[in-house]
Design a protein around this motif. Structure first.
Motif, PDB file in Angstrom:
ATOM      1  N   TYR A  66      15.059  24.439  70.874  1.00 15.25           N
ATOM      2  CA  TYR A  66      14.243  23.232  70.987  1.00 15.25           C
ATOM      3  C   TYR A  66      12.845  23.563  71.480  1.00 15.25           C
ATOM      4  N   LEU A 122      10.045  16.075  79.492  1.00 18.09           N
ATOM      5  CA  LEU A 122      10.204  15.105  78.411  1.00 18.09           C
ATOM      6  C   LEU A 122       9.650  13.742  78.804  1.00 18.09           C
ATOM      7  N   ALA A 155       9.926  20.693  71.114  1.00 15.83           N
ATOM      8  CA  ALA A 155       9.318  19.441  71.572  1.00 15.83           C
ATOM      9  C   ALA A 155       9.851  18.266  70.773  1.00 15.83           C
ATOM     10  N   THR A 156       9.868  17.093  71.404  1.00 11.35           N
ATOM     11  CA  THR A 156      10.203  15.851  70.724  1.00 11.35           C
ATOM     12  C   THR A 156       8.931  15.308  70.080  1.00 11.35           C
ATOM     13  N   LEU A 157       9.016  14.985  68.803  1.00 11.23           N
ATOM     14  CA  LEU A 157       7.862  14.479  68.071  1.00 11.23           C
ATOM     15  C   LEU A 157       7.877  12.962  67.954  1.00 11.23           C
ATOM     16  N   ASP A 190      14.761  19.636  78.892  1.00  7.68           N
ATOM     17  CA  ASP A 190      13.301  19.616  78.995  1.00  7.68           C
ATOM     18  C   ASP A 190      12.881  18.724  80.155  1.00  7.68           C
ATOM     19  N   TYR A 235      12.422  16.129  66.118  1.00  2.00           N
ATOM     20  CA  TYR A 235      11.983  17.143  67.079  1.00  2.00           C
ATOM     21  C   TYR A 235      11.690  18.474  66.402  1.00  2.00           C
ATOM     22  N   ALA A 286      17.110  18.023  74.420  1.00  2.00           N
ATOM     23  CA  ALA A 286      16.005  17.415  75.160  1.00  2.00           C
ATOM     24  C   ALA A 286      16.337  17.234  76.635  1.00  2.00           C
ATOM     25  N   TRP A 309      19.874  16.182  69.479  1.00  5.30           N
ATOM     26  CA  TRP A 309      18.601  16.075  70.197  1.00  5.30           C
ATOM     27  C   TRP A 309      18.823  15.812  71.681  1.00  5.30           C
ATOM     28  N   ALA A 350      15.891  10.716  65.983  1.00  4.37           N
ATOM     29  CA  ALA A 350      15.144  11.615  66.871  1.00  4.37           C
ATOM     30  C   ALA A 350      14.554  12.699  65.981  1.00  4.37           C
TER      31      ALA A 350
END
Length: 157
Positions: A52, A82, A54-56, A79, A44, A76, A72, A42
């Motif tokens: 946190y 997500l 954003a997840t990339l 969020d 991010y 996440a 993560w 993961a």
């Protein structure tokens, strides 16, 4: 009134592109050698305060294993927006290299943001913050050693 509107539109046209600049960023890494199945990753983004953002990218397609990426997954889960569509790829095997191409807003570079990579391998555990890379143009290309299943990783801007 028309002249004022024309000036306003021209001013917006000249300023808006500046706010939208993005920079191409490549995260490159090498997995360490280990026995067992391919690793899930993961990748991010974290804000300057460490929270946190954003997840990339997520490597590994079976979502039931995402919870094993404990750092993560915990962040996440908070969020509500997500969505992993389009940011997932295959898991990565022992000794293999990986390269992730991203486009990040210029405002994130040299502003204290970091890229975190968590890793997990079935029946072998996980490593939250296996590697933490600064989005610092002065550190571009400098490889850091991983703490878990990642041998080394770097961010190139």
């Amino acid at each position: 009134m028309k002249r004022f509107l024309a000036i306003l539109l021209l001013g917006t046209a000249l300023v808006a592109p500046v706010a939208a600049y993005a920079r191409d960023v490549t995260i490159q890494g090498q997995m360490s050698s280990y026995r067992g199945p391919e690793a899930y990753l993961a990748v991010y983004l974290a804000k300057p305060d460490g929270s946190y953002d954003a997840t990339l990218y997520v490597a590994g397609r079976k979502s039931r294993y995402y919870r094993d990426l404990s750092g993560w997954a915990r962040l996440a889960a908070r969020d509500a927006t997500l969505s992993l569509d389009g940011i997932t790829g295959a898991s990565i095997g022992s000794g293999k290299s990986f390269s992730i191409n991203l486009s990040l807003a210029d405002a994130l570079i040299d502003a204290g943001y970091t890229i975190h990579i968590d890793s997990a391998v079935e029946h072998q555990g996980s490593a939250a913050d296996d590697v933490v890379l600064a989005l610092d143009s002065g550190q571009s290309g400098n490889a850091l050693s991983g703490q878990g299943f990642i041998g080394s990783a770097s961010v190139n801007m």
